[in-house]
Design an enzyme around this catalytic site. Structure first.
Site, PDB file in Angstrom:
ATOM      1  N   SER A 148      18.556   8.239  15.068  1.00 15.67           N
ATOM      2  CA  SER A 148      19.921   7.831  14.712  1.00 15.67           C
ATOM      3  C   SER A 148      20.411   8.553  13.463  1.00 15.67           C
ATOM      4  O   SER A 148      19.621   9.015  12.637  1.00 15.67           O
ATOM      5  CB  SER A 148      19.977   6.319  14.463  1.00 15.67           C
ATOM      6  OG  SER A 148      19.563   5.612  15.601  1.00 15.67           O
TER       7      SER A 148
HETATM    8  N1  SAH Z   1      15.103   3.581  15.897  1.00 16.03           N
HETATM    9  C1  SAH Z   1      15.006   4.896  16.499  1.00 16.03           C
HETATM   10  C2  SAH Z   1      16.211   5.200  17.359  1.00 16.03           C
HETATM   11  C3  SAH Z   1      15.789   5.738  18.673  1.00 16.03           C
HETATM   12  S1  SAH Z   1      17.047   5.819  19.902  1.00 16.03           S
HETATM   13  C4  SAH Z   1      14.789   5.951  15.441  1.00 16.03           C
HETATM   14  O1  SAH Z   1      14.945   5.645  14.244  1.00 16.03           O
HETATM   15  O2  SAH Z   1      14.421   7.083  15.779  1.00 16.03           O
HETATM   16  C5  SAH Z   1      16.775   4.315  20.811  1.00 16.03           C
HETATM   17  C6  SAH Z   1      15.388   4.080  21.338  1.00 16.03           C
HETATM   18  O3  SAH Z   1      15.442   2.891  22.157  1.00 16.03           O
HETATM   19  C7  SAH Z   1      14.829   5.185  22.254  1.00 16.03           C
HETATM   20  O4  SAH Z   1      13.590   5.601  21.754  1.00 16.03           O
HETATM   21  C8  SAH Z   1      14.684   4.492  23.611  1.00 16.03           C
HETATM   22  O5  SAH Z   1      13.583   4.968  24.364  1.00 16.03           O
HETATM   23  C9  SAH Z   1      14.522   3.034  23.219  1.00 16.03           C
HETATM   24  N2  SAH Z   1      14.841   2.062  24.264  1.00 16.03           N
HETATM   25  C10 SAH Z   1      15.784   2.132  25.243  1.00 16.03           C
HETATM   26  N3  SAH Z   1      15.772   1.037  26.000  1.00 16.03           N
HETATM   27  C11 SAH Z   1      14.776   0.231  25.522  1.00 16.03           C
HETATM   28  C12 SAH Z   1      14.261  -1.048  25.897  1.00 16.03           C
HETATM   29  N4  SAH Z   1      14.749  -1.741  26.919  1.00 16.03           N
HETATM   30  N5  SAH Z   1      13.255  -1.560  25.154  1.00 16.03           N
HETATM   31  C13 SAH Z   1      12.731  -0.883  24.094  1.00 16.03           C
HETATM   32  N6  SAH Z   1      13.170   0.331  23.706  1.00 16.03           N
HETATM   33  C14 SAH Z   1      14.181   0.892  24.400  1.00 16.03           C
END
Ligand code: SAH
Length: 213
Positions: A64
């Site tokens: 993000s």
């Molecule tokens: N907090 C992360 C942001 C990653 S983007 C960072 O700082 O890098 C969002 C993330 O949510 C992705 O890695 C994606 O695989 C995950 N995601 C999507 N759907 C999900 C679900 N149902 N349960 C858990 N994680 C999920």
């Protein structure tokens, strides 16, 4: 895995940028200033690590934008020792920011590739989450509930009921809600049944995927 004087300088500039954009919480700014974001990104993007932008990580996901991480973290109002659940571990950057704030962090990721990568990587930087879980964030983590705060780092088409149920009284859920565009939404649990709801403008996240996807 180096964090040089140059990186620290760039990070301070990034802190100043997000401060101008409206982030005020000194602890959050300090945490962003401490976490070596360049180490959470694929090598091709190292030069961009301290721009205030989202970038691709593995498995078609993104790390993000720092401003968004700071904004959500500020809304979460983390106090030292708070039990925090993060949905969407991804690169682990947000997890590290929460660790910097002294939270006991639980985090769920549904992409196996990212889960494996991040569970190995975070301890190398000295970030020790309480528990990193490979699973479905829609369900939360009932066995560890209740939480002081829950932060969802993917765009949720709706607010999953289990997440509201797993908040302590007084606990906060920070969740971007919507399909193409999401409205940053804060829920504060007032009592067993009642939640206060506040909205904070539009953001864009990768989608929070359901099991069937
Ligand atoms: N907090 C992360 C942001 C990653 S983007 C960072 O700082 O890098 C969002 C993330 O949510 C992705 O890695 C994606 O695989 C995950 N995601 C999507 N759907 C999900 C679900 N149902 N349960 C858990 N994680 C999920």
């Amino acid at each position: 895995m180096k964090d040089t004087f140059k990186h620290k300088g760039l990070r301070q500039q990034l802190v100043n940028i997000i401060k101008t954009k409206g982030i005020q919480d000194e602890n959050v700014l300090k945490a962003i200033g401490n976490v070596p974001r360049h180490l959470f990104m694929d090598s091709g993007f190292l030069d961009h690590a301290y721009q205030d932008k989202a970038f691709p990580i593995a498995a078609d996901q993104t790390i993000s934008q720092p401003y968004t991480v700071a904004f959500q973290t500020e809304l979460l109002n983390v106090k030292k020792g708070d039990k925090i659940l993060e949905i969407g571990t991804g690169s682990g950057y947000q997890t590290a920011v929460l660790c910097e704030l002294g939270a006991k962090v639980f985090s769920i990721e549904r992409q196996l590739e990212l889960f494996k990568k991040t569970i190995n990587f975070l301890p190398k930087l000295g970030y020790r989450a309480k528990k990193l879980v490979f699973g479905d964030g829609y369900k939360g983590l009932p066995e560890e509930a209740p939480f002081d705060g829950i932060i969802v780092t993917a765009g949720a088409p709706f607010v999953p009921k289990p997440l509201l149920n797993q908040l302590k009284i007084g606990g906060r859920l920070v969740i971007p809600v919507g399909n193409d565009v999401q409205v940053m939404t804060l829920f504060i649990r007032k009592d067993e049944k009642e939640f206060e709801q506040h909205e904070f403008g539009e953001f864009r996240f990768v989608p929070l995927l359901e099991d069937k996807n």
